[in-house]
Write a protein that holds these residues in place. Structure first.
Motif, short mmCIF file in Angstrom:
data_model
loop_
_atom_site.label_atom_id
_atom_site.label_comp_id
_atom_site.label_asym_id
_atom_site.label_seq_id
_atom_site.Cartn_x
_atom_site.Cartn_y
_atom_site.Cartn_z
N GLY A 54 27.05 32.25 -15.31
CA GLY A 54 25.97 33.18 -15.61
C GLY A 54 24.59 32.62 -15.34
O GLY A 54 23.59 33.33 -15.48
N GLY A 55 24.53 31.34 -14.98
CA GLY A 55 23.25 30.72 -14.69
C GLY A 55 22.55 30.12 -15.89
O GLY A 55 21.47 29.55 -15.76
N GLY A 56 23.18 30.22 -17.06
CA GLY A 56 22.52 29.75 -18.26
C GLY A 56 22.52 28.24 -18.45
O GLY A 56 21.70 27.70 -19.19
N ASN A 57 23.45 27.57 -17.79
CA ASN A 57 23.54 26.11 -17.90
C ASN A 57 23.38 25.47 -16.53
O ASN A 57 24.04 25.87 -15.57
CB ASN A 57 24.88 25.70 -18.49
N THR A 58 22.50 24.50 -16.47
CA THR A 58 22.29 23.76 -15.23
C THR A 58 22.28 22.26 -15.53
O THR A 58 21.86 21.84 -16.61
CB THR A 58 20.97 24.15 -14.55
N TYR A 59 22.73 21.50 -14.56
CA TYR A 59 22.77 20.04 -14.70
C TYR A 59 22.35 19.42 -13.38
O TYR A 59 22.57 19.99 -12.31
CB TYR A 59 24.17 19.57 -15.08
N LYS A 65 16.30 14.96 -11.00
CA LYS A 65 15.72 15.69 -12.14
C LYS A 65 14.20 15.77 -12.01
O LYS A 65 13.54 14.78 -11.69
CB LYS A 65 16.10 15.00 -13.45
N GLY A 66 13.69 16.96 -12.24
CA GLY A 66 12.25 17.16 -12.14
C GLY A 66 11.78 17.49 -10.73
O GLY A 66 10.63 17.88 -10.54
N ARG A 67 12.66 17.32 -9.75
CA ARG A 67 12.29 17.60 -8.36
C ARG A 67 13.11 18.77 -7.79
O ARG A 67 12.59 19.54 -6.98
CB ARG A 67 12.51 16.36 -7.49
N PHE A 68 14.36 18.88 -8.19
CA PHE A 68 15.25 19.92 -7.68
C PHE A 68 15.48 20.97 -8.76
O PHE A 68 15.56 20.65 -9.96
CB PHE A 68 16.60 19.34 -7.27
N THR A 69 15.65 22.21 -8.33
CA THR A 69 15.97 23.31 -9.23
C THR A 69 17.08 24.15 -8.61
O THR A 69 16.97 24.57 -7.46
CB THR A 69 14.75 24.19 -9.49
N ILE A 70 18.12 24.38 -9.40
CA ILE A 70 19.23 25.23 -8.94
C ILE A 70 19.13 26.59 -9.63
O ILE A 70 18.79 26.67 -10.82
CB ILE A 70 20.58 24.56 -9.22
N PHE A 71 19.38 27.65 -8.90
CA PHE A 71 19.42 28.97 -9.50
C PHE A 71 20.33 29.86 -8.66
O PHE A 71 20.67 29.52 -7.52
CB PHE A 71 18.01 29.57 -9.65
N ARG A 72 20.71 30.98 -9.23
CA ARG A 72 21.67 31.84 -8.55
C ARG A 72 21.32 33.30 -8.73
O ARG A 72 20.65 33.68 -9.70
CB ARG A 72 23.09 31.57 -9.06
N ASP A 73 21.81 34.09 -7.80
CA ASP A 73 21.65 35.55 -7.84
C ASP A 73 23.05 36.12 -7.70
O ASP A 73 23.59 36.19 -6.59
CB ASP A 73 20.73 36.01 -6.71
N ASN A 74 23.64 36.51 -8.81
CA ASN A 74 25.02 36.98 -8.76
C ASN A 74 25.15 38.32 -8.02
O ASN A 74 26.19 38.61 -7.43
CB ASN A 74 25.60 37.09 -10.16
#
Length: 124
Positions: A54-59, A65-74
């Protein structure tokens, strides 16, 4: 046919940014978490980032860390990896992969489906 297609790599100078995309098809995208891995020449494949179904948890691995961001569009069956402040040591082939698991996400063996990889090269 199950497909994961990673794209968006390229050549960038240190300090620059890239956004990688991962397009999924052929499976129920909402049922799978997505991970990004990378493999540099002569090195083992390593975990980079993970996002839950659901995109609620990212690791993230510590080095990004602090440079990369992961996200999704289901809705569009896409996952993105925004990479900022890139460093030469980020140079690698980046892969996206799908897993139904929510644990051991840092292990490549956890993932069921893999994309073909996209090359990221960061020049100093």
């Amino acid at each position: 046919e199950v497909q994961l297609q990673a794209f968006g790599g390229g050549l960038v100078q240190a300090g620059g940014s890239l956004r990688l995309s991962c397009a999924a098809s052929g499976f129920t995208f909402d049922d799978y978490a997505i991970g990004w891995f990378r493999q540099a020449p002569g090195k083992e494949r390593e975990f980079v980032s993970y996002i839950s179904r659901g995109g609620g948890n990212t690791y993230y691995t510590d080095s990004v860390k602090g440079r990369f961001t992961i996200f999704r569009d289901n809705a569009d069956k896409m996952v993105y990896l925004q990479m900022n402040f890139l460093k030469p040591e980020d140079t690698a082939v980046y892969y996206c992969a799908a897993t139904s698991a929510s644990i051991r996400y840092h292990l490549s063996g956890t993932y069921k489906y893999w994309g073909q990889g996209t090359q990221v090269t960061v020049s100093s």
